[in-house]
Design an enzyme around this catalytic site. Structure first.
Site, mmCIF file in Angstrom:
data_model
loop_
_atom_site.group_PDB
_atom_site.id
_atom_site.type_symbol
_atom_site.label_atom_id
_atom_site.label_comp_id
_atom_site.label_asym_id
_atom_site.label_seq_id
_atom_site.Cartn_x
_atom_site.Cartn_y
_atom_site.Cartn_z
ATOM 1 N N GLY A 166 5.261 -22.042 -40.740
ATOM 2 C CA GLY A 166 4.437 -21.422 -39.704
ATOM 3 C C GLY A 166 3.307 -20.592 -40.304
ATOM 4 O O GLY A 166 3.200 -20.457 -41.527
ATOM 5 N N GLY A 168 11.143 -20.064 -41.984
ATOM 6 C CA GLY A 168 9.918 -20.242 -41.209
ATOM 7 C C GLY A 168 8.686 -20.391 -42.086
ATOM 8 O O GLY A 168 7.582 -19.995 -41.700
ATOM 9 N N SER A 223 7.514 -8.091 -33.472
ATOM 10 C CA SER A 223 6.174 -8.038 -32.881
ATOM 11 C C SER A 223 6.008 -6.744 -32.100
ATOM 12 O O SER A 223 6.996 -6.147 -31.645
ATOM 13 C CB SER A 223 6.016 -9.238 -31.959
ATOM 14 O OG SER A 223 5.069 -8.980 -30.974
ATOM 15 N N SER A 224 4.747 -6.343 -31.904
ATOM 16 C CA SER A 224 4.483 -5.079 -31.205
ATOM 17 C C SER A 224 4.903 -5.110 -29.738
ATOM 18 O O SER A 224 4.955 -4.055 -29.097
ATOM 19 C CB SER A 224 2.997 -4.719 -31.324
ATOM 20 O OG SER A 224 2.198 -5.769 -30.838
ATOM 21 N N CYS A 225 5.222 -6.291 -29.196
ATOM 22 C CA CYS A 225 5.628 -6.334 -27.780
ATOM 23 C C CYS A 225 7.036 -5.780 -27.561
ATOM 24 O O CYS A 225 7.499 -5.711 -26.427
ATOM 25 C CB CYS A 225 5.509 -7.740 -27.209
ATOM 26 S SG CYS A 225 6.673 -8.878 -27.947
ATOM 27 N N LYS A 261 13.679 -9.947 -29.899
ATOM 28 C CA LYS A 261 13.240 -9.267 -31.121
ATOM 29 C C LYS A 261 13.909 -7.896 -31.266
ATOM 30 O O LYS A 261 14.237 -7.467 -32.374
ATOM 31 C CB LYS A 261 11.715 -9.136 -31.138
ATOM 32 C CG LYS A 261 11.024 -10.468 -31.398
ATOM 33 C CD LYS A 261 11.333 -10.970 -32.794
ATOM 34 C CE LYS A 261 10.751 -12.313 -33.101
ATOM 35 N NZ LYS A 261 11.143 -12.805 -34.444
ATOM 36 N N ASN A 297 -0.545 -7.984 -33.307
ATOM 37 C CA ASN A 297 -0.973 -9.372 -33.069
ATOM 38 C C ASN A 297 -1.624 -9.938 -34.341
ATOM 39 O O ASN A 297 -2.520 -9.313 -34.908
ATOM 40 C CB ASN A 297 -1.994 -9.432 -31.927
ATOM 41 C CG ASN A 297 -1.352 -9.170 -30.567
ATOM 42 O OD1 ASN A 297 -0.362 -8.457 -30.475
ATOM 43 N ND2 ASN A 297 -1.916 -9.734 -29.517
ATOM 44 N N LEU A 298 -1.173 -11.110 -34.754
ATOM 45 C CA LEU A 298 -1.623 -11.715 -36.020
ATOM 46 C C LEU A 298 -2.517 -12.914 -35.763
ATOM 47 O O LEU A 298 -2.423 -13.560 -34.718
ATOM 48 C CB LEU A 298 -0.395 -12.169 -36.820
ATOM 49 C CG LEU A 298 0.595 -11.072 -37.177
ATOM 50 C CD1 LEU A 298 1.902 -11.676 -37.690
ATOM 51 C CD2 LEU A 298 0.000 -10.128 -38.210
ATOM 52 N N TYR A 301 11.137 -12.590 -24.955
ATOM 53 C CA TYR A 301 10.838 -12.584 -26.392
ATOM 54 C C TYR A 301 11.093 -11.194 -26.977
ATOM 55 O O TYR A 301 11.711 -11.047 -28.041
ATOM 56 C CB TYR A 301 9.373 -12.996 -26.598
ATOM 57 C CG TYR A 301 8.900 -12.980 -28.016
ATOM 58 C CD1 TYR A 301 9.277 -13.969 -28.909
ATOM 59 C CD2 TYR A 301 8.043 -11.977 -28.470
ATOM 60 C CE1 TYR A 301 8.823 -13.960 -30.226
ATOM 61 C CE2 TYR A 301 7.588 -11.956 -29.778
ATOM 62 C CZ TYR A 301 7.976 -12.945 -30.664
ATOM 63 O OH TYR A 301 7.527 -12.923 -31.957
ATOM 64 N N ASP A 308 -3.001 -10.366 -17.511
ATOM 65 C CA ASP A 308 -3.566 -9.488 -18.546
ATOM 66 C C ASP A 308 -2.511 -9.098 -19.576
ATOM 67 O O ASP A 308 -2.844 -8.804 -20.724
ATOM 68 C CB ASP A 308 -4.063 -8.178 -17.903
ATOM 69 C CG ASP A 308 -5.530 -8.233 -17.545
ATOM 70 O OD1 ASP A 308 -6.238 -9.148 -18.020
ATOM 71 O OD2 ASP A 308 -5.960 -7.348 -16.781
ATOM 72 N N HIS A 333 -2.240 -17.719 -28.903
ATOM 73 C CA HIS A 333 -2.678 -16.341 -28.651
ATOM 74 C C HIS A 333 -4.183 -16.327 -28.404
ATOM 75 O O HIS A 333 -4.878 -17.320 -28.619
ATOM 76 C CB HIS A 333 -2.327 -15.455 -29.848
ATOM 77 C CG HIS A 333 -0.861 -15.242 -30.021
ATOM 78 N ND1 HIS A 333 -0.105 -15.946 -30.921
ATOM 79 C CD2 HIS A 333 -0.001 -14.421 -29.380
ATOM 80 C CE1 HIS A 333 1.150 -15.562 -30.832
ATOM 81 N NE2 HIS A 333 1.253 -14.636 -29.903
HETATM 82 O O1 GFB Z 1 -2.861 -13.068 -27.322
HETATM 83 P P1 GFB Z 1 -2.249 -13.133 -25.977
HETATM 84 O O2 GFB Z 1 -1.889 -14.492 -25.472
HETATM 85 O O3 GFB Z 1 -0.934 -12.276 -25.931
HETATM 86 O O4 GFB Z 1 -3.256 -12.479 -24.913
HETATM 87 P P2 GFB Z 1 -0.453 -10.763 -25.697
HETATM 88 C C1 GFB Z 1 -3.898 -11.262 -25.140
HETATM 89 C C2 GFB Z 1 -4.889 -10.975 -24.020
HETATM 90 O O5 GFB Z 1 -5.965 -11.907 -24.103
HETATM 91 C C3 GFB Z 1 -4.325 -11.096 -22.599
HETATM 92 C C4 GFB Z 1 -6.237 -12.448 -22.814
HETATM 93 O O6 GFB Z 1 -4.841 -10.064 -21.805
HETATM 94 C C5 GFB Z 1 -4.865 -12.449 -22.144
HETATM 95 O O7 GFB Z 1 -4.990 -12.555 -20.727
HETATM 96 N N1 GFB Z 1 -6.895 -13.749 -22.936
HETATM 97 C C6 GFB Z 1 -8.167 -14.053 -22.554
HETATM 98 C C7 GFB Z 1 -6.354 -14.898 -23.426
HETATM 99 N N2 GFB Z 1 -8.437 -15.340 -22.737
HETATM 100 C C8 GFB Z 1 -7.341 -15.884 -23.301
HETATM 101 C C9 GFB Z 1 -7.040 -17.217 -23.730
HETATM 102 O O8 GFB Z 1 -7.834 -18.153 -23.638
HETATM 103 N N3 GFB Z 1 -5.793 -17.410 -24.274
HETATM 104 C C10 GFB Z 1 -4.883 -16.385 -24.400
HETATM 105 N N4 GFB Z 1 -3.676 -16.634 -24.967
HETATM 106 N N5 GFB Z 1 -5.146 -15.125 -23.960
HETATM 107 C C11 GFB Z 1 1.676 -11.874 -26.707
HETATM 108 C C12 GFB Z 1 3.102 -11.787 -26.301
HETATM 109 O O9 GFB Z 1 1.090 -10.957 -25.863
HETATM 110 O O10 GFB Z 1 1.385 -11.456 -28.018
HETATM 111 C C13 GFB Z 1 4.063 -12.049 -27.368
HETATM 112 O O11 GFB Z 1 3.279 -12.599 -25.163
HETATM 113 C C14 GFB Z 1 3.685 -11.473 -28.711
HETATM 114 O O12 GFB Z 1 5.318 -11.571 -26.984
HETATM 115 C C15 GFB Z 1 2.260 -11.738 -29.043
HETATM 116 O O13 GFB Z 1 3.972 -10.112 -28.789
HETATM 117 C C16 GFB Z 1 1.803 -11.087 -30.310
HETATM 118 O O14 GFB Z 1 -0.959 -9.839 -26.760
HETATM 119 O O15 GFB Z 1 -0.704 -10.320 -24.305
#
Ligand code: GFB
Length: 324
Positions: A19, A16, A113-115, A146, A171-172, A142, A284, A185
């Site tokens: 990435g 990878g 990942s922390s999820c 993991k 989260n990175l 996912y 959320d 993300h």
């Molecule tokens: O980073 P994110 O997509 O992933 O979203 P998770 C984190 C928070 O940000 C959520 C909010 O509460 C989203 O609703 N958010 C607000 C947004 N605006 C936005 C936007 O424009 N885009 C996105 N993407 N989010 C992921 C997991 O979870 O994180 C994976 O699905 C993995 O499995 C990864 O662990 C690191 O932190 O919620």
């Protein structure tokens, strides 16, 4: 690093490497004097195909492996492409870990990942909380994949004595992040949304974020993560985890903030001063995901980039490299 580092000349396969995470690890190892790193582009080696992976390991004989290859994405991508997230990640890690065992790899580090932690686990998340309750629905496929990777490493250690173990970053974000608004993300999404909303061509001076803005997240700059992986490669062995009764090691900053607070910092860095709205038809996700990083701190690693500095560096990278 001194010449006593026995890993400097090892043949290390970074799975990878193109990435965000793999490329940061590659840059870090190369700039630290590592001379024998091997990589393969996706079109040269499809990690989902077991025969290709087996052939590669037997012909190249890597001595160490870092698994940064994965199908990843933000909350919406995880929730939408559920089958792809579980299937591809299971295949990639099972193929790599089994081929590493069959071909006699000396050390393997698997990244997750922390999820993987339960949705409503106590905070901060200790390594011991793995599998103690149910998962967050949006990223359950996912996370299950993991967790399977973590348990593959642990099971191969327990049955075969392999030096394979897992590291779980929070989260990175950073250079080479995904800025696609549907699949990214939150942090890169906000950089792009604020940047585009402040340009003269923008239709209006407001930005819509997903969810309520109330969830809390922890963010680690990917170059700090790369430093942590080199630290683990050089200083930590599988038994250091399993003999202490844990299956994976957390990597994070130990500090979190709400999405609203994050939006404020990013808007200041980008120079956006319009209005911010929230679309609560979007999920959320987990209410809070803060890593307990005391174990890795006690081992001797700590992050060095503040969130504001990391966002500034990432925004500069975006300005220089991102083409929509
Ligand atoms: O980073 P994110 O997509 O992933 O979203 P998770 C984190 C928070 O940000 C959520 C909010 O509460 C989203 O609703 N958010 C607000 C947004 N605006 C936005 C936007 O424009 N885009 C996105 N993407 N989010 C992921 C997991 O979870 O994180 C994976 O699905 C993995 O499995 C990864 O662990 C690191 O932190 O919620």
């Amino acid at each position: 690093m001194s010449s006593s580092n026995k890993y400097l000349n090892k043949k290390i396969f970074i799975a990878g490497h193109s990435g965000m995470v793999g490329s940061a690890i590659l840059r870090n190892l190369e700039s630290s004097g590592y001379k024998n790193i091997i990589t393969r582009k996706h079109r040269e080696l499809d990690l989902v195909q077991q025969d290709q992976v087996e052939n590669f390991f037997f012909s190249e004989k890597p001595e160490c492996v870092i698994i940064a290859a994965a199908k990843v994405g933000g909350i919406l991508a995880n929730n939408t492409y559920r089958a792809e997230f579980i299937y591809k990640n299971l295949m990639i890690e099972a193929n790599l870990i089994n081929a590493a065992y069959n071909s006699g790899v000396e050390k393997l580090i698997f990244l997750g990942s922390s999820c993987i932690y339960p949705k409503l686990a106590p905070q901060p998340l200790k390594e011991e909380y793995l599998l103690s309750d149910y998962l967050e629905f949006t990223n359950e496929p996912y996370a299950i994949a993991k967790i399977a990777g973590i348990k593959l490493c642990e099971s191969y250690y327990r049955q075969y004595g392999t030096n394979f173990f897992s590291a779980m970053p929070t989260n990175l974000y950073g250079p080479f992040d995904n800025f696609n608004l549907e699949t990214s993300h939150v942090l890169p999404a906000l950089i792009r949304k604020f940047h585009e909303a402040k340009t003269p061509q923008a239709e209006n001076n407001s930005v819509k974020l997903w969810g309520t803005g109330k969830p809390k997240r922890e963010f680690l700059y990917v170059e700090d993560l790369a430093e942590a992986i080199r630290f683990l490669l050089e200083n930590v062995e599988a038994k250091d985890l399993y003999e202490k009764g844990i299956s994976q090691l957390n990597i994070g900053t130990g500090e979190d903030l709400t999405i609203r607070e994050l939006a404020k910092i990013i808007s200041e860095v980008v120079g956006f001063n319009g209005s911010i709205d929230y679309d609560d038809s979007k999920p959320d996700g987990t209410p809070r995901k803060l890593m307990d990083v005391s174990r890795i701190h006690n081992l001797g690693w700590k992050h060095s980039t503040s969130l504001k500095d990391g966002i500034e560096k990432t925004y500069n990278w975006f300005l220089e490299n991102f083409k929509s």
